[in-house]
Design a protein around this motif. Structure first.
Motif, PDB file in Angstrom:
ATOM      1  N   GLY A  42      52.052 -15.154  16.122  1.00 51.92           N
ATOM      2  CA  GLY A  42      53.125 -14.484  15.395  1.00 51.92           C
ATOM      3  C   GLY A  42      53.131 -12.987  15.642  1.00 51.92           C
ATOM      4  O   GLY A  42      54.187 -12.368  15.840  1.00 51.92           O
ATOM      5  N   ILE A  43      51.961 -12.388  15.658  1.00 54.87           N
ATOM      6  CA  ILE A  43      51.848 -10.954  15.928  1.00 54.87           C
ATOM      7  C   ILE A  43      52.269 -10.652  17.364  1.00 54.87           C
ATOM      8  O   ILE A  43      52.982  -9.682  17.635  1.00 54.87           O
ATOM      9  CB  ILE A  43      50.415 -10.454  15.650  1.00 54.87           C
ATOM     10  CG1 ILE A  43      50.120 -10.546  14.140  1.00 54.87           C
ATOM     11  CG2 ILE A  43      50.216  -9.030  16.165  1.00 54.87           C
ATOM     12  CD1 ILE A  43      48.671 -10.327  13.780  1.00 54.87           C
ATOM     13  N   HIS A  44      51.859 -11.514  18.280  1.00 55.74           N
ATOM     14  CA  HIS A  44      52.221 -11.333  19.684  1.00 55.74           C
ATOM     15  C   HIS A  44      53.732 -11.432  19.870  1.00 55.74           C
ATOM     16  O   HIS A  44      54.338 -10.654  20.616  1.00 55.74           O
ATOM     17  CB  HIS A  44      51.481 -12.359  20.537  1.00 55.74           C
ATOM     18  CG  HIS A  44      51.487 -12.055  21.990  1.00 55.74           C
ATOM     19  ND1 HIS A  44      51.081 -12.948  22.933  1.00 55.74           N
ATOM     20  CD2 HIS A  44      51.847 -10.949  22.671  1.00 55.74           C
ATOM     21  CE1 HIS A  44      51.200 -12.411  24.135  1.00 55.74           C
ATOM     22  NE2 HIS A  44      51.668 -11.202  23.995  1.00 55.74           N
ATOM     23  N   GLU A  45      54.353 -12.373  19.189  1.00 55.22           N
ATOM     24  CA  GLU A  45      55.808 -12.525  19.278  1.00 55.22           C
ATOM     25  C   GLU A  45      56.516 -11.288  18.727  1.00 55.22           C
ATOM     26  O   GLU A  45      57.510 -10.824  19.291  1.00 55.22           O
ATOM     27  CB  GLU A  45      56.268 -13.779  18.534  1.00 55.22           C
ATOM     28  CG  GLU A  45      57.767 -14.014  18.594  1.00 55.22           C
ATOM     29  CD  GLU A  45      58.324 -14.125  20.005  1.00 55.22           C
ATOM     30  OE1 GLU A  45      59.489 -13.733  20.193  1.00 55.22           O
ATOM     31  OE2 GLU A  45      57.606 -14.604  20.915  1.00 55.22           O
ATOM     32  N   MET A  46      56.006 -10.728  17.636  1.00 54.48           N
ATOM     33  CA  MET A  46      56.582  -9.511  17.078  1.00 54.48           C
ATOM     34  C   MET A  46      56.497  -8.372  18.104  1.00 54.48           C
ATOM     35  O   MET A  46      57.455  -7.613  18.276  1.00 54.48           O
ATOM     36  CB  MET A  46      55.858  -9.114  15.786  1.00 54.48           C
ATOM     37  CG  MET A  46      56.426  -7.874  15.133  1.00 54.48           C
ATOM     38  SD  MET A  46      55.643  -7.449  13.563  1.00 54.48           S
ATOM     39  CE  MET A  46      53.940  -7.255  14.044  1.00 54.48           C
ATOM     40  N   LEU A  47      55.378  -8.270  18.791  1.00 52.86           N
ATOM     41  CA  LEU A  47      55.209  -7.245  19.820  1.00 52.86           C
ATOM     42  C   LEU A  47      56.201  -7.459  20.963  1.00 52.86           C
ATOM     43  O   LEU A  47      56.823  -6.506  21.448  1.00 52.86           O
ATOM     44  CB  LEU A  47      53.771  -7.258  20.342  1.00 52.86           C
ATOM     45  CG  LEU A  47      53.425  -6.258  21.429  1.00 52.86           C
ATOM     46  CD1 LEU A  47      53.675  -4.835  20.956  1.00 52.86           C
ATOM     47  CD2 LEU A  47      51.976  -6.427  21.845  1.00 52.86           C
ATOM     48  N   ARG A  48      56.372  -8.699  21.391  1.00 52.37           N
ATOM     49  CA  ARG A  48      57.344  -9.009  22.453  1.00 52.37           C
ATOM     50  C   ARG A  48      58.749  -8.573  22.043  1.00 52.37           C
ATOM     51  O   ARG A  48      59.496  -7.996  22.833  1.00 52.37           O
ATOM     52  CB  ARG A  48      57.367 -10.507  22.754  1.00 52.37           C
ATOM     53  CG  ARG A  48      56.243 -10.997  23.600  1.00 52.37           C
ATOM     54  CD  ARG A  48      56.541 -12.446  24.033  1.00 52.37           C
ATOM     55  NE  ARG A  48      55.330 -13.084  24.430  1.00 52.37           N
ATOM     56  CZ  ARG A  48      54.682 -14.026  23.740  1.00 52.37           C
ATOM     57  NH1 ARG A  48      55.145 -14.447  22.588  1.00 52.37           N
ATOM     58  NH2 ARG A  48      53.564 -14.542  24.194  1.00 52.37           N
ATOM     59  N   GLN A  49      59.109  -8.874  20.796  1.00 48.50           N
ATOM     60  CA  GLN A  49      60.443  -8.513  20.312  1.00 48.50           C
ATOM     61  C   GLN A  49      60.626  -7.000  20.271  1.00 48.50           C
ATOM     62  O   GLN A  49      61.678  -6.486  20.663  1.00 48.50           O
ATOM     63  CB  GLN A  49      60.684  -9.113  18.930  1.00 48.50           C
ATOM     64  CG  GLN A  49      60.839 -10.609  18.954  1.00 48.50           C
ATOM     65  CD  GLN A  49      60.921 -11.212  17.559  1.00 48.50           C
ATOM     66  OE1 GLN A  49      60.955 -10.511  16.558  1.00 48.50           O
ATOM     67  NE2 GLN A  49      60.932 -12.538  17.496  1.00 48.50           N
ATOM     68  N   ARG A  50      59.638  -6.276  19.794  1.00 51.96           N
ATOM     69  CA  ARG A  50      59.720  -4.809  19.756  1.00 51.96           C
ATOM     70  C   ARG A  50      59.901  -4.240  21.158  1.00 51.96           C
ATOM     71  O   ARG A  50      60.712  -3.346  21.390  1.00 51.96           O
ATOM     72  CB  ARG A  50      58.458  -4.207  19.146  1.00 51.96           C
ATOM     73  CG  ARG A  50      58.356  -4.359  17.667  1.00 51.96           C
ATOM     74  CD  ARG A  50      57.082  -3.697  17.207  1.00 51.96           C
ATOM     75  NE  ARG A  50      56.965  -3.723  15.761  1.00 51.96           N
ATOM     76  CZ  ARG A  50      56.053  -3.057  15.091  1.00 51.96           C
ATOM     77  NH1 ARG A  50      55.162  -2.332  15.730  1.00 51.96           N
ATOM     78  NH2 ARG A  50      56.002  -3.120  13.780  1.00 51.96           N
ATOM     79  N   ARG A  51      59.124  -4.749  22.088  1.00 55.60           N
ATOM     80  CA  ARG A  51      59.223  -4.257  23.466  1.00 55.60           C
ATOM     81  C   ARG A  51      60.573  -4.592  24.078  1.00 55.60           C
ATOM     82  O   ARG A  51      61.144  -3.799  24.823  1.00 55.60           O
ATOM     83  CB  ARG A  51      58.082  -4.814  24.312  1.00 55.60           C
ATOM     84  CG  ARG A  51      56.760  -4.167  23.959  1.00 55.60           C
ATOM     85  CD  ARG A  51      55.640  -4.671  24.813  1.00 55.60           C
ATOM     86  NE  ARG A  51      54.443  -3.882  24.568  1.00 55.60           N
ATOM     87  CZ  ARG A  51      53.278  -4.141  25.107  1.00 55.60           C
ATOM     88  NH1 ARG A  51      53.131  -5.160  25.929  1.00 55.60           N
ATOM     89  NH2 ARG A  51      52.239  -3.384  24.833  1.00 55.60           N
ATOM     90  N   ALA A  52      61.094  -5.781  23.763  1.00 51.94           N
ATOM     91  CA  ALA A  52      62.411  -6.168  24.280  1.00 51.94           C
ATOM     92  C   ALA A  52      63.494  -5.242  23.739  1.00 51.94           C
ATOM     93  O   ALA A  52      64.403  -4.831  24.479  1.00 51.94           O
ATOM     94  CB  ALA A  52      62.716  -7.624  23.919  1.00 51.94           C
TER      95      ALA A  52
END
Length: 73
Positions: A42-52
């Protein structure tokens, strides 16, 4: 690991981050491996979204500059 520029960092000091990390470790210690991996995903997905979002913003700004849009305020 690459560090992000200061413009993307929050107001947390290094000491506050270290304290937060210790508290998080204490909180997640009782979790099962599956629960911990789920939390990490979940944390990794949040990071992916922020970077996107950041990448999308940068691309749009570059596109506007190429089109000659006046970005002055």
């Amino acid at each position: 690991m690459q560090t992000e520029s200061k413009s993307f960092q929050t107001g947390l000091s290094d000491k506050a981050v270290e304290t937060l990390k210790k508290q998080l470790v204490d909180l997640v210690e009782p979790l099962t491996d599956h629960q911990l991996l789920d939390l990490a995903d979940g944390i990794h997905e949040m990071l992916r979204q922020r970077r996107a979002v950041r990448q999308h913003h940068a691309e749009r700004m570059n596109e506007r500059v190429r089109q000659g849009v006046d970005l002055r305020v």
